[in-house]
Design an enzyme around this catalytic site. Structure first.
Site, mmCIF file in Angstrom:
data_model
loop_
_atom_site.group_PDB
_atom_site.id
_atom_site.type_symbol
_atom_site.label_atom_id
_atom_site.label_comp_id
_atom_site.label_asym_id
_atom_site.label_seq_id
_atom_site.Cartn_x
_atom_site.Cartn_y
_atom_site.Cartn_z
ATOM 1 N N CYS A 281 0.805 -1.221 0.000
ATOM 2 C CA CYS A 281 0.000 0.000 0.000
ATOM 3 C C CYS A 281 0.838 1.270 0.000
ATOM 4 C CB CYS A 281 -0.941 -0.010 1.202
ATOM 5 S SG CYS A 281 -2.041 -1.443 1.226
ATOM 6 N N HIS A 434 -1.298 7.732 7.031
ATOM 7 C CA HIS A 434 -1.823 6.554 6.337
ATOM 8 C C HIS A 434 -3.277 6.341 6.735
ATOM 9 C CE1 HIS A 434 -1.742 2.656 4.355
ATOM 10 N NE2 HIS A 434 -2.177 2.083 5.460
ATOM 11 N N HIS A 472 -9.312 3.492 0.750
ATOM 12 C CA HIS A 472 -7.940 3.017 0.569
ATOM 13 C C HIS A 472 -7.799 2.494 -0.850
ATOM 14 C CE1 HIS A 472 -4.136 1.280 1.044
ATOM 15 N NE2 HIS A 472 -4.230 0.817 2.280
#
Length: 633
Positions: A281, A434, A472
C-alpha cells in the site's frame, strides 16, 4: 549542488473527482469554500458525472434544458454530493448483494439406484469421469448414468460482507472517455490519470520532450494487484473454471507494470527510463522515491510518477474481508448500535473503527529538475525533497504493523528540519497520515507520530487522513494523500477527519492534533507536509513535500535575478493550465491514447560511438564515458 525535484503538474481521479486544478480537494472541503468555489466544484463534478453537459454557451441537462451554473447547483447539487466520496458500492460495477459463484453439492442416489440425466453431446466433458456411463440417444443428445455418489458445482449467488467503497463519482465511466479497446479498468485509469497530469502542466509535452535527451525522462508507475478484472488476470484465472477460453491479452494486460508501460507506449511514446516498483500500500511512494533519486542525481530531468488501481472487484474485496481488514456492514452496525450501516462514514481514521474501506483511484504527478522548470517557465505546485523507505524487521504477522515506520518517519522529519529549519517544521508542518481506519493502525501510527513529535519538540501537530473521504486505493493511496496535501498548500485548509465524532481513547494525542472539522490555516501557512504510508509485509514510506511558497524562496536563493524573467514567462504557462482546467470542468477530458501511430523504424536508428539518434526525437542519447572508478583503475 543537487537538483530539486519540483512538482510541475498533477492529475488523476478518485471518489472525490478529478485531481488537477484541485477539484477533488475542493470536494472534500466543500463546506469551507466560498460560495463561488462551491458552485465551481459542484458544476464541474456534475459535468464529470454526466448530469449536465456544456453546449458552448450554457449547461444542458438530460432533458436538453439549458441551465446556468446556479441552476445546476440547485437541480443537481445533492446528487453530486451523494454520488461522490465513500458510499455504498454502486451496481454499475457489480451488485454486492449478488456475487456469482458456485456451491459444491454431493448427490446421493436412493436405494442404490443410478443418477440419470440428459445432456447435449456438445456439453460432454473432454475427459469423461470414470463413473459416468453414457448412452447416445441421437445426434444431438445423450443420457448419462452415474452410479454411486456424485459431486457437482451449482451456480449460486452470495452477498458481500462489506459494501462501502471509495468508488469513482457516479456516472463517470473511464472506458467511455476514449477508445478503450477492452482495456482493464486499472489501465483505463492509468491513461486518464497520466493524461490529466500532463495537461495540467500548461506546457505541451512535445516542447518538454524537445528540451531533454530521450533518456532523461523516466516513467515510474505501478499497481499492487495488477489488473484483476475479467479483461486482465481475473479473466485468465477464471476462464477455465467458467468453461471459457483465456485470450492472448489476459496475461499481458494483467501485469502490475502495465500502468507504466501504457504511459510509455500510448501517452508519451518514450524510449527513456521506466520503473514499476511495488511496496504494497506504500507503492506510490516507492516509485516516487526512485524518481526523485534519479532527478536529484541528474540522471533524469523529467519524471512521470503515479499509480493506478481498480481494486473494486468481488475477489479483492472478499480477500481483504477474509483477513478481517475490511469494515463489514455487520461491524459498522455494531459500532453505531444500528440496524443500518452508515456507508458514508465507513472509513474512520483514528476513531472507533472496524476496518478499512477499499477505493479505486489513479494519481500521477510530473516532476522536473529546478533548472529545467526555470528554463521552460513551468509552474510550481510544490517539491518532493526526499522519500524514506524502511522495513519492519522480524514480524509475527506479515500484515501487522512494525518498527520500520519509526525509522522512515523520523528520518523524514530530520531531513525537513535540515532543509527548512526547526521553527518551520514545528509551527508550519502537518501530517497526511496513512490512517487506514483499522484498530491496529490508529494505535501504532499515532504512537509513532507522538514519539517523533516529542523527540523533535513539536506540539499540537495537525494530522489528517485522506482515506476518510476516498477510501484506501491500495497502490494509489499515498498519491491521494499527496494530491490533497497540494490542495492544503493552495487553499490553506486542512481537511478535518469528518467521519469521526470522537478520537478513540487508545490514540496517542499528547503532542498531536486531530481536527474533526476543516482547519483554517490562513494565519498559519503550511510549508511542509509529511505523507506517511504503511503497507502489508513491512513496507513503510514517508515523503517530505515542500509548499510552493517555500520552493519559490529556495529558487530565488539559487537563481537570483533570473526569477523575475521566469515569473513573467510563467504567466503563459498558468493561463494554459487554467484553460485546460476550464475545459475539464465542463466535461471536456482529452485522453492521450496514441494507438496506431507510426512506429520507430529500427533501421532508421543511428548508432555511433558517442551516442544514438532516435527518429522523432530532437536530441540524441549521449553515452557517458566517464569511469566512476578511475581511482581504482
Amino acid at each position: 549542488m543537487q537538483a530539486l525535484p519540483i512538482i510541475v503538474g498533477f492529475g488523476g481521479y478518485n471518489a472525490a473527482g478529478r485531481s488537477s486544478s484541485h477539484q477533488a480537494f475542493r470536494r472534500i472541503v466543500i463546506e469551507s469554500l466560498s460560495e463561488y468555489q462551491q458552485e465551481q466544484t459542484i458544476v464541474g463534478l456534475a459535468c464529470l458525472m454526466k448530469l449536465v453537459s456544456w453546449d458552448g454557451e450554457l449547461y444542458v441537462d438530460a432533458e436538453n434544458k439549458q441551465c446556468t451554473p446556479k441552476q445546476v447547483v440547485e437541480a443537481f447539487g445533492n446528487l453530486v454530493l451523494k454520488g461522490t466520496l465513500i458510499r455504498r458500492l454502486e451496481d454499475s460495477l457489480f451488485d454486492p448483494k449478488k456475487i456469482y459463484g458456485h456451491k459444491r453439492i454431493k448427490i446421493e442416489p436412493q436405494n442404490g439406484e443410478a443418477v440419470v440425466f440428459r445432456l447435449a453431446k456438445k456439453d460432454i466433458p473432454a475427459s469423461i469421469p470414470e463413473h459416468w456411463n453414457i448412452t447416445y440417444l441421437d445426434e444431438a443428445f445423450c443420457e448419462v448414468s452415474i452410479k454411486g455418489a456424485a459431486d457437482f458445482l451449482v451456480p449460486t449467488y452470495s452477498e458481500q460482507a462489506a459494501k462501502a467503497a471509495g468508488q469513482l463519482p457516479s456516472g463517470f465511466d473511464p472506458a467511455a472517455q476514449y477508445s478503450s479497446r477492452f482495456h482493464p479498468r486499472g489501465l483505463q485509469l492509468a491513461l486518464l490519470g497520466a493524461s490529466d497530469a500532463l495537461a495540467s502542466i500548461g506546457i505541451p509535452w512535445d516542447k518538454i520532450a524537445a528540451s531533454i535527451r530521450p533518456d532523461e525522462v523516466g516513467v515510474y508507475c505501478t499497481s499492487i494487484m495488477g489488473q484483476v478484472t475479467k479483461e486482465g488476470l481475473g479473466g485468465l484465472l477464471q476462464a477455465r473454471l467458467l468453461g471459457e477460453r483465456a485470450t492472448s491479452k489476459h496475461y499481458a494486460m494483467g501485469l502490475n507494470t502495465m500502468p507504466a508501460d501504457f504511459v510509455n507506449a500510448y501517452v508519451i511514446g518514450s524510449v527513456g527510463h521506466t520503473a514499476a516498483i511495488t511496496g504494497a500500500c506504500a507503492s506510490f511512494l516507492y516509485v516516487l522515491q526512485a524518481a526523485i533519486q534519479d532527478i536529484r542525481s541528474g540522471r533524469r530531468r523529467v519524471a512521470i510518477v503515479g499509480s493506478a488501481e481498480a481494486g473494486l472487484t468481488p475477489e479483492i474485496m472478499e480477500g481483504f474481508t477474509s483477513m478481517g481488514a475490511l469494515g463489514t456492514d455487520i461491524n459498522l452496525c455494531k459500532l453505531d448500535s444500528s440496524k443500518t450501516p452508515n456507508w458514508r462514514k465507513a472509513s474512520r481514521p483514528f476513531g472507533e473503527n472496524c476496518g478499512f474501506t477499499i477505493g479505486e483511484a489513479t494519481q500521477y504527478i510530473v516532476l522536473m529538475d529546478d533548472a529545467l522548470a526555470i528554463d521552460l517557465a513551468a509552474d510550481v505546485h510544490g517539491a518532493v525533497s526526499d522519500v524514506f523507505i524502511n522495513a519492519d524487521g522480524i514480524k509475527r504477522s506479515i500484515s501487522a504493523p512494525g518498527a520500520g515506520n519509526y525509522v522512515s518517519f523520523s528520518k523524514a522529519v530530520a531531513s525537513a528540519i535540515a532543509i527548512v529549519g526547526e521553527s518551520t517544521v514545528r509551527k508550519h508542518s502537518f501530517i497526511h497520515a496513512h490512517g487506514s481506519s483499522t484498530p491496529a493502525n490508529r494505535v501504532t501510527e499515532s504512537r509513532i507520530f507522538d514519539r517523533v513529535a516529542e523527540a523533535f519538540s513539536i506540539k499540537d501537530w495537525p494530522i489528517t487522513a485522506a482515506k476518510a473521504f476516498v477510501g484506501h486505493s491500495l497502490a494509489a493511496a499515498s498519491g491521494d494523500q499527496l494530491a490533497f496535501a497540494l490542495g492544503t498548500f493552495k487553499y490553506d485548509i486542512l481537511p478535518g477527519i469528518k467521519t469521526v465524532d470522537k478520537i478513540a481513547d487508545d490514540v496517542a494525542q499528547k503532542r498531536l492534533f486531530f481536527p474533526l472539522q476543516d482547519m483554517d490555516l490562513v494565519n498559519r501557512k503550511m510549508d511542509v507536509a509529511f505523507v506517511n504510508s504503511k503497507g502489508f509485509g513491512g513496507n513503510n514510506a514517508t515523503a517530505v513535500v515542500l509548499s510552493p511558497r517555500k520552493v519559490e524562496n529556495m529558487l530565488s536563493a539559487r537563481y537570483g535575478s533570473v526569477m523575475a524573467d521566469y515569473q513573467s514567462r510563467r504567466e503563459e504557462t498558468r493561463q494554459a493550465a487554467k484553460n485546460y482546467a476550464e475545459k475539464a470542468d465542463k466535461g471536456n477530458i482529452p485522453v492521450v491514447y496514441r494507438f496506431g501511430e507510426a512506429l520507430v523504424q529500427e533501421q532508421d536508428i543511428d548508432i555511433s560511438c558517442d551516442g544514438i539518434h532516435m527518429p522523432g526525437h530532437k536530441q540524441d542519447v549521449i553515452f557517458d564515458k566517464l569511469n566512476p572508478w578511475a581511482d581504482m583503475d
